[in-house]
Design a protein around this motif. Sequence first.
Motif, PDB file in Angstrom:
ATOM      1  N   GLN A  55       0.103  51.456  19.614  1.00 33.81           N
ATOM      2  CA  GLN A  55       0.202  52.749  20.296  1.00 33.81           C
ATOM      3  C   GLN A  55      -1.100  53.549  20.155  1.00 33.81           C
ATOM      4  OE1 GLN A  55       3.813  54.023  18.176  1.00 33.81           O
ATOM      5  NE2 GLN A  55       4.855  54.212  20.160  1.00 33.81           N
ATOM      6  N   THR A  56      -1.712  53.473  18.982  1.00 36.78           N
ATOM      7  CA  THR A  56      -2.984  54.156  18.777  1.00 36.78           C
ATOM      8  C   THR A  56      -4.052  53.585  19.703  1.00 36.78           C
ATOM      9  OG1 THR A  56      -2.425  54.506  16.450  1.00 36.78           O
ATOM     10  CG2 THR A  56      -4.731  54.783  17.076  1.00 36.78           C
ATOM     11  N   ALA A  57      -4.061  52.266  19.858  1.00 40.16           N
ATOM     12  CA  ALA A  57      -5.039  51.621  20.742  1.00 40.16           C
ATOM     13  C   ALA A  57      -4.837  52.053  22.189  1.00 40.16           C
ATOM     14  CB  ALA A  57      -4.927  50.104  20.620  1.00 40.16           C
ATOM     15  N   ILE A  58      -3.566  52.179  22.609  1.00 38.25           N
ATOM     16  CA  ILE A  58      -3.278  52.629  23.977  1.00 38.25           C
ATOM     17  C   ILE A  58      -3.800  54.045  24.193  1.00 38.25           C
ATOM     18  CG2 ILE A  58      -1.404  53.316  25.534  1.00 38.25           C
ATOM     19  CD1 ILE A  58       0.196  50.956  24.409  1.00 38.25           C
ATOM     20  N   LEU A  59      -3.570  54.922  23.228  1.00 40.58           N
ATOM     21  CA  LEU A  59      -4.027  56.303  23.338  1.00 40.58           C
ATOM     22  C   LEU A  59      -5.543  56.382  23.423  1.00 40.58           C
ATOM     23  CD1 LEU A  59      -3.369  59.329  23.284  1.00 40.58           C
ATOM     24  CD2 LEU A  59      -3.426  59.217  20.789  1.00 40.58           C
ATOM     25  N   VAL A  60      -6.232  55.630  22.568  1.00 40.80           N
ATOM     26  CA  VAL A  60      -7.695  55.655  22.547  1.00 40.80           C
ATOM     27  C   VAL A  60      -8.263  55.079  23.843  1.00 40.80           C
ATOM     28  CG1 VAL A  60      -9.733  54.680  21.408  1.00 40.80           C
ATOM     29  CG2 VAL A  60      -7.855  55.597  20.033  1.00 40.80           C
ATOM     30  N   ALA A  61      -7.612  54.053  24.377  1.00 44.46           N
ATOM     31  CA  ALA A  61      -8.135  53.368  25.559  1.00 44.46           C
ATOM     32  C   ALA A  61      -7.840  54.099  26.862  1.00 44.46           C
ATOM     33  CB  ALA A  61      -7.560  51.950  25.624  1.00 44.46           C
ATOM     34  N   MET A  62      -6.856  54.986  26.878  1.00 39.15           N
ATOM     35  CA  MET A  62      -6.408  55.572  28.133  1.00 39.15           C
ATOM     36  C   MET A  62      -7.504  56.365  28.867  1.00 39.15           C
ATOM     37  SD  MET A  62      -4.046  55.395  30.214  1.00 39.15           S
ATOM     38  CE  MET A  62      -2.904  54.505  29.157  1.00 39.15           C
ATOM     39  N   PRO A  63      -8.297  57.226  28.197  1.00 36.33           N
ATOM     40  CA  PRO A  63      -9.361  57.913  28.938  1.00 36.33           C
ATOM     41  C   PRO A  63     -10.376  56.939  29.519  1.00 36.33           C
ATOM     42  CG  PRO A  63      -8.987  58.950  26.803  1.00 36.33           C
ATOM     43  CD  PRO A  63      -8.236  57.662  26.790  1.00 36.33           C
ATOM     44  N   ILE A  64     -10.597  55.828  28.836  1.00 32.51           N
ATOM     45  CA  ILE A  64     -11.561  54.844  29.306  1.00 32.51           C
ATOM     46  C   ILE A  64     -11.092  54.249  30.628  1.00 32.51           C
ATOM     47  CG2 ILE A  64     -12.755  52.691  28.742  1.00 32.51           C
ATOM     48  CD1 ILE A  64     -12.297  53.342  25.791  1.00 32.51           C
ATOM     49  N   PHE A  65      -9.772  54.073  30.774  1.00 30.68           N
ATOM     50  CA  PHE A  65      -9.234  53.425  31.961  1.00 30.68           C
ATOM     51  C   PHE A  65      -9.554  54.216  33.229  1.00 30.68           C
ATOM     52  CE2 PHE A  65      -5.740  52.835  34.996  1.00 30.68           C
ATOM     53  CZ  PHE A  65      -5.854  51.478  35.221  1.00 30.68           C
ATOM     54  N   VAL A  66      -9.135  55.468  33.273  1.00 32.96           N
ATOM     55  CA  VAL A  66      -9.364  56.240  34.503  1.00 32.96           C
ATOM     56  C   VAL A  66     -10.853  56.562  34.674  1.00 32.96           C
ATOM     57  CG1 VAL A  66      -9.027  58.536  33.492  1.00 32.96           C
ATOM     58  CG2 VAL A  66      -8.515  58.163  35.906  1.00 32.96           C
ATOM     59  N   GLY A  67     -11.561  56.734  33.560  1.00 31.89           N
ATOM     60  CA  GLY A  67     -12.999  56.972  33.660  1.00 31.89           C
ATOM     61  C   GLY A  67     -13.736  55.787  34.246  1.00 31.89           C
ATOM     62  N   SER A  68     -13.128  54.622  34.155  1.00 27.87           N
ATOM     63  CA  SER A  68     -13.719  53.413  34.721  1.00 27.87           C
ATOM     64  C   SER A  68     -13.370  53.267  36.191  1.00 27.87           C
ATOM     65  CB  SER A  68     -13.214  52.192  33.951  1.00 27.87           C
ATOM     66  OG  SER A  68     -13.424  52.348  32.571  1.00 27.87           O
ATOM     67  N   TYR A 360     -12.026  49.249  28.265  1.00 30.86           N
ATOM     68  CA  TYR A 360     -10.610  49.613  28.213  1.00 30.86           C
ATOM     69  C   TYR A 360      -9.779  48.564  27.482  1.00 30.86           C
ATOM     70  CZ  TYR A 360      -5.820  50.323  29.868  1.00 30.86           C
ATOM     71  OH  TYR A 360      -4.465  50.498  29.930  1.00 30.86           O
ATOM     72  N   PHE A 361     -10.031  47.303  27.763  1.00 21.11           N
ATOM     73  CA  PHE A 361      -9.186  46.249  27.226  1.00 21.11           C
ATOM     74  C   PHE A 361      -9.440  45.894  25.760  1.00 21.11           C
ATOM     75  CE2 PHE A 361      -9.037  45.545  31.833  1.00 21.11           C
ATOM     76  CZ  PHE A 361      -7.673  45.561  32.027  1.00 21.11           C
ATOM     77  N   PRO A 362     -10.689  45.895  25.268  1.00 20.91           N
ATOM     78  CA  PRO A 362     -10.896  45.496  23.869  1.00 20.91           C
ATOM     79  C   PRO A 362     -10.103  46.290  22.840  1.00 20.91           C
ATOM     80  CG  PRO A 362     -12.977  45.409  25.031  1.00 20.91           C
ATOM     81  CD  PRO A 362     -11.988  46.028  25.973  1.00 20.91           C
ATOM     82  N   PRO A 363      -9.999  47.635  22.957  1.00 21.15           N
ATOM     83  CA  PRO A 363      -9.166  48.323  21.960  1.00 21.15           C
ATOM     84  C   PRO A 363      -7.712  47.846  21.982  1.00 21.15           C
ATOM     85  CG  PRO A 363     -10.567  49.900  23.084  1.00 21.15           C
ATOM     86  CD  PRO A 363     -10.686  48.605  23.826  1.00 21.15           C
ATOM     87  N   LEU A 364      -7.200  47.536  23.177  1.00 20.50           N
ATOM     88  CA  LEU A 364      -5.834  47.023  23.270  1.00 20.50           C
ATOM     89  C   LEU A 364      -5.733  45.653  22.609  1.00 20.50           C
ATOM     90  CD1 LEU A 364      -4.964  47.985  26.971  1.00 20.50           C
ATOM     91  CD2 LEU A 364      -4.502  49.274  24.887  1.00 20.50           C
ATOM     92  N   VAL A 365      -6.763  44.818  22.845  1.00 21.69           N
ATOM     93  CA  VAL A 365      -6.781  43.492  22.233  1.00 21.69           C
ATOM     94  C   VAL A 365      -6.903  43.603  20.718  1.00 21.69           C
ATOM     95  CG1 VAL A 365      -8.063  41.316  22.048  1.00 21.69           C
ATOM     96  CG2 VAL A 365      -7.724  42.387  24.287  1.00 21.69           C
ATOM     97  N   MET A 366      -7.774  44.518  20.268  1.00 26.59           N
ATOM     98  CA  MET A 366      -7.954  44.705  18.822  1.00 26.59           C
ATOM     99  C   MET A 366      -6.657  45.156  18.176  1.00 26.59           C
ATOM    100  SD  MET A 366     -11.155  43.980  17.967  1.00 26.59           S
ATOM    101  CE  MET A 366     -11.926  44.981  16.701  1.00 26.59           C
ATOM    102  N   GLY A 367      -5.954  46.083  18.840  1.00 25.58           N
ATOM    103  CA  GLY A 367      -4.685  46.549  18.300  1.00 25.58           C
ATOM    104  C   GLY A 367      -3.624  45.468  18.301  1.00 25.58           C
ATOM    105  N   ALA A 368      -3.620  44.637  19.362  1.00 27.49           N
ATOM    106  CA  ALA A 368      -2.598  43.590  19.480  1.00 27.49           C
ATOM    107  C   ALA A 368      -2.851  42.420  18.543  1.00 27.49           C
ATOM    108  CB  ALA A 368      -2.545  43.091  20.926  1.00 27.49           C
TER     109      ALA A 368
END
Length: 407
Positions: A55-68, A360-368
């Motif tokens: 969940q922390t990874a999703i939160l951190v990655a979310m601004p990166i997604f739309v900014g991309s 966007y994806f690496p933080p999700l991968v790191m968290g998973a």
Amino acid sequence: MSAVPAAEAAPNLKQGQFRNLILATLASTVGFWAWTIVGPLSKRYANDMHLSPGQTAILVAMPIFVGSIARVPVGALTDKFGGRLMFTVILGITAPLVLLTGVVGQLNNFPLLVVVAFFLGIAGTVFAIGIPFCSAWYESHRKGFATGVFGAGMVGTAVSAFFTPRLVAATGYSATHVIIAVIVAISAVLCWFMLRDSPARAGVPVEPVVPKLKAAFKLKVTWQLCFLYAVVFGAFVAFSNYLPTYLANVYSYDPTAAGTRTAGFALAAVIARPVGGTLADRFGPKIITLLSFGGTIVLAMLVALQPSGEHVYGPLFLLMALFLGLGTGGVFGWVGRATPAKNVGTVGGIIAAAGGLGGYFPPLVMGATYDPESNSYFVGLTLLAVFCLAAFLLALVVRHGGRKAEK
């Protein structure tokens, strides 16, 4: 009779080019600060809302997604309306979003904070504005220098990592967001009154956005550079946002200490970026890009072994940041060479979007893939090395990468 068309064909770029480059870089710095304010406070959010690593990874990655994603239309709109207007609009929208992030962050409502973080990502589109804006101010043989210097605006991630947790400790959570929002708003006003679009834009026909996007997507080099930039810039963005979480989990740093070290990582990459752009002008972007990916492969695997002692892993992270910074400058040194001048903003926006998505994806991968029993991120870092190897092989075949641009 021929002197007049010649003069019109070669506008005077010297007057104001450096001033506008520096102002655009400062605007980018502020935008990147706002874009990455969630990451340095991730441990606070995780503790207050009892978030899992995923969940922390999703939160951190979310601004990166739309900014991309939003970099694609923003880059095309910059070609149409110019950087002065687009910088003003984007920063003007970002300021209230920073305030809203501060308000929602106190409610301990994870889904709502994710939604706000999603929209906060619009701040990251400043990169897609500055690339065509600064590139238009410089001659073809100095575009790598211009985009490299502008790219140093990503020091905003270091500013965020270093100052955000310290401002929270000194002034409080809410006051920190008010301070940052005011800085962003002031920057928007300064952009409107002090920035000027390049005279090279004068007389250039304005084309509809959609056909320009279609033409850009048809270029083979667009897709090639998208992948290269997604890997190198994505790794930088991912580490700049997720490193506080990584250091907290692996080496038990508190938010301030982790933020300080993350700032050092980001600063090293920022310093290396204009160097990479300048070296790309001189020696060609291909050799600089290959050097970047080769170094990152080795360092990613060394870091994956989780060496003990900051005197060991600290220099490894700094070296990785330097190699990533060289690569970001090197890859964007390719854009001005390989892209038609009228489409630099559109293609640059697409490539910048790919870079953001790469982050966007690496933080999700790191968290998973995080192993809490051994505090290990070995799988995630190994995947980074694999993608860098694929990018290294691709860079060998991309054209326009030699010492001199192909005619």
